[in-house]
Design a protein around this motif. Structure first.
Motif, PDB file in Angstrom:
ATOM      1  N   VAL A 206    -152.402  32.086 -62.437  1.00 29.42           N
ATOM      2  CA  VAL A 206    -151.995  30.965 -62.724  1.00 29.42           C
ATOM      3  C   VAL A 206    -151.290  31.070 -64.297  1.00 29.42           C
ATOM      4  CG1 VAL A 206    -152.222  28.320 -63.123  1.00 29.42           C
ATOM      5  CG2 VAL A 206    -153.690  29.781 -61.460  1.00 29.42           C
ATOM      6  N   PRO A 207    -150.103  30.726 -64.326  1.00 29.56           N
ATOM      7  CA  PRO A 207    -149.364  30.881 -65.678  1.00 29.56           C
ATOM      8  C   PRO A 207    -149.776  29.897 -66.591  1.00 29.56           C
ATOM      9  CG  PRO A 207    -147.826  30.518 -63.844  1.00 29.56           C
ATOM     10  CD  PRO A 207    -149.188  30.347 -63.055  1.00 29.56           C
ATOM     11  N   GLU A 208    -150.950  29.109 -66.664  1.00 31.19           N
ATOM     12  CA  GLU A 208    -151.448  28.213 -67.564  1.00 31.19           C
ATOM     13  C   GLU A 208    -151.673  29.277 -68.820  1.00 31.19           C
ATOM     14  OE1 GLU A 208    -151.701  24.994 -68.142  1.00 31.19           O
ATOM     15  OE2 GLU A 208    -150.652  25.079 -66.077  1.00 31.19           O
ATOM     16  N   PRO A 209    -151.121  28.723 -69.992  1.00 32.28           N
ATOM     17  CA  PRO A 209    -151.164  29.781 -71.035  1.00 32.28           C
ATOM     18  C   PRO A 209    -152.641  29.835 -71.358  1.00 32.28           C
ATOM     19  CG  PRO A 209    -149.619  27.816 -71.514  1.00 32.28           C
ATOM     20  CD  PRO A 209    -150.332  27.712 -70.146  1.00 32.28           C
ATOM     21  N   SER A 210    -153.074  30.904 -71.819  1.00 30.64           N
ATOM     22  CA  SER A 210    -154.496  31.245 -72.172  1.00 30.64           C
ATOM     23  C   SER A 210    -154.530  31.790 -73.336  1.00 30.64           C
ATOM     24  CB  SER A 210    -155.138  32.111 -70.951  1.00 30.64           C
ATOM     25  OG  SER A 210    -154.956  33.436 -71.564  1.00 30.64           O
ATOM     26  N   PRO A 211    -155.417  31.413 -74.032  1.00 32.75           N
ATOM     27  CA  PRO A 211    -155.667  32.035 -75.516  1.00 32.75           C
ATOM     28  C   PRO A 211    -155.731  33.729 -75.564  1.00 32.75           C
ATOM     29  CG  PRO A 211    -157.609  30.918 -74.910  1.00 32.75           C
ATOM     30  CD  PRO A 211    -156.590  30.751 -73.955  1.00 32.75           C
ATOM     31  N   VAL A 212    -156.030  34.306 -74.458  1.00 35.62           N
ATOM     32  CA  VAL A 212    -156.269  35.529 -74.520  1.00 35.62           C
ATOM     33  C   VAL A 212    -155.066  36.414 -74.229  1.00 35.62           C
ATOM     34  CG1 VAL A 212    -158.639  35.704 -74.080  1.00 35.62           C
ATOM     35  CG2 VAL A 212    -157.105  36.018 -72.199  1.00 35.62           C
ATOM     36  N   GLY A 213    -154.977  37.592 -74.560  1.00 33.64           N
ATOM     37  CA  GLY A 213    -153.738  38.486 -74.108  1.00 33.64           C
ATOM     38  C   GLY A 213    -152.561  37.990 -74.837  1.00 33.64           C
ATOM     39  N   VAL A 214    -151.477  38.103 -73.985  1.00 33.73           N
ATOM     40  CA  VAL A 214    -150.200  37.345 -74.311  1.00 33.73           C
ATOM     41  C   VAL A 214    -149.902  36.026 -73.891  1.00 33.73           C
ATOM     42  CG1 VAL A 214    -149.199  39.764 -74.061  1.00 33.73           C
ATOM     43  CG2 VAL A 214    -148.990  37.957 -72.406  1.00 33.73           C
ATOM     44  N   GLY A 215    -151.130  35.304 -73.466  1.00 28.37           N
ATOM     45  CA  GLY A 215    -150.916  33.926 -73.191  1.00 28.37           C
ATOM     46  C   GLY A 215    -150.597  33.090 -74.343  1.00 28.37           C
ATOM     47  N   ALA A 216    -151.116  33.452 -75.468  1.00 29.42           N
ATOM     48  CA  ALA A 216    -150.716  32.274 -76.716  1.00 29.42           C
ATOM     49  C   ALA A 216    -149.376  32.786 -77.037  1.00 29.42           C
ATOM     50  CB  ALA A 216    -151.763  32.857 -77.984  1.00 29.42           C
ATOM     51  N   THR A 217    -148.696  33.953 -76.932  1.00 32.83           N
ATOM     52  CA  THR A 217    -147.212  34.061 -77.002  1.00 32.83           C
ATOM     53  C   THR A 217    -146.294  33.321 -75.762  1.00 32.83           C
ATOM     54  OG1 THR A 217    -147.886  36.058 -77.956  1.00 32.83           O
ATOM     55  CG2 THR A 217    -145.619  35.737 -77.331  1.00 32.83           C
ATOM     56  N   ARG A 218    -147.026  33.358 -74.786  1.00 30.55           N
ATOM     57  CA  ARG A 218    -146.131  32.656 -73.896  1.00 30.55           C
ATOM     58  C   ARG A 218    -146.089  31.278 -73.992  1.00 30.55           C
ATOM     59  NH1 ARG A 218    -148.431  33.443 -68.287  1.00 30.55           N
ATOM     60  NH2 ARG A 218    -150.355  34.374 -69.094  1.00 30.55           N
ATOM     61  N   GLN A 219    -147.281  30.662 -74.439  1.00 27.96           N
ATOM     62  CA  GLN A 219    -147.216  29.186 -74.802  1.00 27.96           C
ATOM     63  C   GLN A 219    -146.379  28.798 -75.924  1.00 27.96           C
ATOM     64  OE1 GLN A 219    -149.436  26.451 -73.803  1.00 27.96           O
ATOM     65  NE2 GLN A 219    -147.895  25.559 -74.955  1.00 27.96           N
ATOM     66  N   PHE A 245    -146.624  45.390 -75.881  1.00 25.75           N
ATOM     67  CA  PHE A 245    -146.501  44.023 -75.402  1.00 25.75           C
ATOM     68  C   PHE A 245    -146.004  44.179 -74.131  1.00 25.75           C
ATOM     69  CE2 PHE A 245    -143.771  40.307 -75.247  1.00 25.75           C
ATOM     70  CZ  PHE A 245    -144.527  39.261 -75.116  1.00 25.75           C
ATOM     71  N   THR A 246    -144.730  44.609 -73.880  1.00 24.08           N
ATOM     72  CA  THR A 246    -144.245  44.637 -72.589  1.00 24.08           C
ATOM     73  C   THR A 246    -145.237  45.126 -71.401  1.00 24.08           C
ATOM     74  OG1 THR A 246    -143.410  46.843 -73.081  1.00 24.08           O
ATOM     75  CG2 THR A 246    -141.876  44.899 -73.140  1.00 24.08           C
ATOM     76  N   ARG A 247    -146.080  46.082 -71.746  1.00 25.15           N
ATOM     77  CA  ARG A 247    -146.887  46.498 -70.824  1.00 25.15           C
ATOM     78  C   ARG A 247    -148.079  45.415 -70.517  1.00 25.15           C
ATOM     79  NH1 ARG A 247    -148.171  52.221 -72.025  1.00 25.15           N
ATOM     80  NH2 ARG A 247    -148.720  51.301 -73.953  1.00 25.15           N
ATOM     81  N   HIS A 248    -148.647  44.845 -71.442  1.00 23.10           N
ATOM     82  CA  HIS A 248    -149.674  43.675 -71.210  1.00 23.10           C
ATOM     83  C   HIS A 248    -148.895  42.546 -70.621  1.00 23.10           C
ATOM     84  CE1 HIS A 248    -152.156  45.424 -74.524  1.00 23.10           C
ATOM     85  NE2 HIS A 248    -153.079  45.368 -73.406  1.00 23.10           N
ATOM     86  N   PHE A 249    -147.531  42.223 -70.731  1.00 24.98           N
ATOM     87  CA  PHE A 249    -147.016  41.108 -70.341  1.00 24.98           C
ATOM     88  C   PHE A 249    -146.827  41.341 -68.624  1.00 24.98           C
ATOM     89  CE2 PHE A 249    -143.928  37.947 -69.283  1.00 24.98           C
ATOM     90  CZ  PHE A 249    -144.134  37.076 -70.341  1.00 24.98           C
ATOM     91  N   ARG A 250    -146.487  42.387 -68.569  1.00 24.45           N
ATOM     92  CA  ARG A 250    -146.356  42.792 -66.896  1.00 24.45           C
ATOM     93  C   ARG A 250    -147.622  42.768 -66.165  1.00 24.45           C
ATOM     94  NH1 ARG A 250    -143.603  44.006 -62.972  1.00 24.45           N
ATOM     95  NH2 ARG A 250    -141.628  43.936 -64.219  1.00 24.45           N
ATOM     96  N   VAL A 251    -148.805  43.411 -66.942  1.00 23.60           N
ATOM     97  CA  VAL A 251    -150.008  43.360 -66.281  1.00 23.60           C
ATOM     98  C   VAL A 251    -150.547  41.955 -65.952  1.00 23.60           C
ATOM     99  CG1 VAL A 251    -152.379  43.511 -66.665  1.00 23.60           C
ATOM    100  CG2 VAL A 251    -150.666  45.267 -66.915  1.00 23.60           C
ATOM    101  N   GLU A 252    -150.231  40.840 -67.077  1.00 25.49           N
ATOM    102  CA  GLU A 252    -150.599  39.311 -66.799  1.00 25.49           C
ATOM    103  C   GLU A 252    -149.752  38.547 -65.843  1.00 25.49           C
ATOM    104  OE1 GLU A 252    -151.902  37.517 -70.372  1.00 25.49           O
ATOM    105  OE2 GLU A 252    -152.640  39.679 -71.428  1.00 25.49           O
ATOM    106  N   THR A 253    -148.544  38.865 -66.030  1.00 26.78           N
ATOM    107  CA  THR A 253    -147.679  37.820 -65.276  1.00 26.78           C
ATOM    108  C   THR A 253    -146.943  38.451 -64.083  1.00 26.78           C
ATOM    109  OG1 THR A 253    -145.557  38.318 -66.605  1.00 26.78           O
ATOM    110  CG2 THR A 253    -146.966  36.926 -67.540  1.00 26.78           C
TER     111      THR A 253
END
Length: 319
Positions: A206-219, A245-253
């Motif tokens: 769920v693309p709810e921004p989460s404080p972990v990983g890149v979530g804070a950046t997405r927020q 960053f791009t690597r984490h971003f892809r894994v999470e989203t």
DNA sequence: ATAATAGTCCGCCAGG
DNA sequence: GGCCTGGCGGACTATT
């Protein structure tokens, strides 16, 4: 063709997965709420009751004859997969597609469409566990195991379970606009918009921004969408190298940073087009596009219709 | 409309 | 060895 009262038939074969049936009903059938009254939903089957998976029983509200009149047929998944399909159902599904009605499948319902030949030469998806079987049994079908759903216009397929919800919301979005779809999503308490290309495997579905990983950046990106970002800007905010960053971003989203930002920009543009009378140029700026021209180009490419057409279709014409 | 330019994505690999 | 990071570079895409 009528703007309201689209007839939706949810098809239950033996061994139907109740969750899939419920997902369609939940999105299309609410008596109250934003989408209320826009759809006329019938859960149909060959008999009064259908034996569902996991020992459940589903009572149907219509017979197979609704398939002949439906504007949208949702084929729920079954367990075991790839059940026999009666000639009557096969004929009805083919005829529906031929007359321009849409046929959608949830989860393993894709096997039913494949069996009817509706997926030949098309791209489709199903639950990741069964994607290899679908590809092996139906070599005419281009199977994408890595997406949430595939929209081929008149034939749509979705991945496992929850992705069925995403597909149903996508259909509402196409029919009634983003505002109504978002409201329906809110009632269902799911993410308002997950685009079909999103990966099935994502760490934070769920693309709810989460404080972990890149979530804070997405927020942070969502709060400053009107600005222009390079991947380096985003990586700097996340305190990572561009590569990490791009690597984490892809894994999470499941998406690349630029593609995700573009999705968010277009989502905001849709909402502003529907709910405000702001000029295209003003909307473009508020969504982070340089000018109306670039918004127009990206919007048309991403949504399928031009912004003005979209507004004329879905905008609130209140006096 | 076309070519020049800038930006993005991601496999690969070395190093911690 | 397994895991993660981040630099490199080439293919690709968008923009001007």
């Amino acid at each position: 063709m009528s703007a309201s009262g689209r007839l939706v038939a949810v098809l239950c074969l033996d061994g139907v997965v109740a969750f899939d049936v419920a997902a369609a009903c939940q999105v299309f059938a609410p008596a109250a709420g934003a989408a209320a009254g826009h759809y006329d939903v019938r859960v149909c089957g060959a008999r009064r009751t259908t034996a569902a998976a996991h020992g459940l029983t589903i009572g149907t509200s219509a017979g197979l004859e609704v398939l002949e009149a439906a504007d949208l047929i949702v084929v729920a998944g079954t367990e075991p997969i790839d059940p026999p399909v009666s000639p009557r159902v096969r004929r009805a599904l083919r005829a529906a597609a031929a007359r321009g009605a849409r046929v959608a499948s949830i989860c393993t319902g894709a096997f039913v469409l494949a069996r009817c030949g509706l997926l030949d030469g098309r791209t489709a998806t199903t639950h990741w566990r069964h994607a290899p079987a679908l590809a092996a049994r139906y070599p005419e079908v281009q199977v994408r195991p890595d997406v949430l759903y595939v929209d081929e216009g008149d034939v749509l397929t979705s991945a496992g379970l929850a992705a069925g919800l995403d597909l149903c919301l996508h259909l509402v979005r196409t029919d009634l606009g983003a505002e109504v779809a978002n409201a329906a999503a809110r009632e269902t308490v799911v993410a308002p918009h997950r685009s079909g290309g999103q990966a099935q495997f994502i760490a934070l579905p769920v693309p709810e921004p989460s404080p972990v990983g890149v979530g804070a950046t997405r927020q942070w990106l969502l709060e400053h969408l009107e600005q222009d970002f390079s991947v380096d800007d985003m990586a700097a905010h996340a305190l990572m190298s561009r590569r990490s960053f791009t690597r984490h971003f892809r894994v999470e989203t499941g998406m690349s940073p630029a593609a995700w930002v573009m999705d968010q920009r277009l989502d905001r543009a849709r909402r502003l087009l529907e709910t405000t009378d702001a000029s295209l140029d003003a909307i473009a700026r508020r969504c982070g596009f340089a000018h109306a021209a670039s918004l127009r180009a990206r919007f048309t490419a991403g949504v399928g219709v031009a912004p003005t057409v979209y507004r004329a279709t879905f905008g609130e014409r209140r006096r």
